[in-house]
Write a protein that holds these residues in place. Structure first.
Motif, PDB file in Angstrom:
ATOM      1  N   LYS A  43      51.741  -4.710  16.200  1.00 20.44           N
ATOM      2  CA  LYS A  43      53.171  -4.704  16.486  1.00 20.44           C
ATOM      3  C   LYS A  43      53.575  -5.963  17.231  1.00 20.44           C
ATOM      4  CE  LYS A  43      53.722   0.320  16.609  1.00 20.44           C
ATOM      5  NZ  LYS A  43      54.274   1.471  17.381  1.00 20.44           N
ATOM      6  N   LYS A  88      52.423   8.107  27.620  1.00 20.53           N
ATOM      7  CA  LYS A  88      52.189   8.691  26.308  1.00 20.53           C
ATOM      8  C   LYS A  88      51.236   7.807  25.521  1.00 20.53           C
ATOM      9  CE  LYS A  88      56.966  10.377  26.273  1.00 20.53           C
ATOM     10  NZ  LYS A  88      58.257  10.402  25.531  1.00 20.53           N
ATOM     11  N   SER A  89      50.647   8.364  24.486  1.00 15.89           N
ATOM     12  CA  SER A  89      49.697   7.584  23.691  1.00 15.89           C
ATOM     13  C   SER A  89      50.360   6.339  23.106  1.00 15.89           C
ATOM     14  CB  SER A  89      49.102   8.447  22.578  1.00 15.89           C
ATOM     15  OG  SER A  89      50.123   8.968  21.746  1.00 15.89           O
ATOM     16  N   GLU A  90      51.643   6.434  22.812  1.00 16.22           N
ATOM     17  CA  GLU A  90      52.334   5.270  22.230  1.00 16.22           C
ATOM     18  C   GLU A  90      52.582   4.161  23.251  1.00 16.22           C
ATOM     19  OE1 GLU A  90      53.360   8.479  22.014  1.00 16.22           O
ATOM     20  OE2 GLU A  90      55.554   8.621  22.188  1.00 16.22           O
ATOM     21  N   ASP A  91      52.269   4.413  24.517  1.00 18.40           N
ATOM     22  CA  ASP A  91      52.370   3.364  25.527  1.00 18.40           C
ATOM     23  C   ASP A  91      51.119   2.489  25.555  1.00 18.40           C
ATOM     24  OD1 ASP A  91      53.932   5.792  27.659  1.00 18.40           O
ATOM     25  OD2 ASP A  91      54.920   4.180  26.529  1.00 18.40           O
TER      26      ASP A  91
END
Length: 112
Positions: free
Chosen positions: A43, A83-86
């Motif tokens: 990303k 969160k895992s997306e962090d």
């Protein structure tokens, strides 16, 4: 020469907290702004939070809090409810007179 050194990254469980720190080699009040960005695998690098010379803050993530301690030339990023997306590499950034400076990054991994 401006140097930015991050610390405080690591492995944390989802829902936990971490506090990142960025130590600058110069007086941070000289910067037009300082902030934190992050980049996850595959990303683009994205803004997390920023604080300008006047102390105004800008947030892209409402679970995070940016603060500064000019006495020790340090900017902090308090991250809550992770969160895992962090999961990403977090970079300290500083800007002065249109010049950009980056730290080497610190890895934050959130396990679910």
């Amino acid at each position: 020469q401006v140097q930015l050194v991050e610390s405080g990254g690591g492995l944390v469980q989802a829902g936990g907290s971490l506090r990142l720190s960025c130590l600058a080699s110069v007086n941070i009040l000289n910067f037009d702004s300082m902030g934190w960005y992050r980049q996850a695998p595959g990303k683009e690098r994205e803004l997390v939070a920023r604080i300008n010379a006047g102390g105004r803050t800008t947030y892209a993530k409402d679970r995070f809090i940016i603060s500064r301690d000019s006495g020790v030339n340090t900017v902090h990023l308090q991250m809550n409810g992770l969160k895992s997306e962090d999961t990403a590499v977090y970079y300290c950034h500083a800007n002065i007179a249109s010049r950009n400076y980056w730290g080497q990054g610190t890895q934050v991994t959130v396990s679910s």
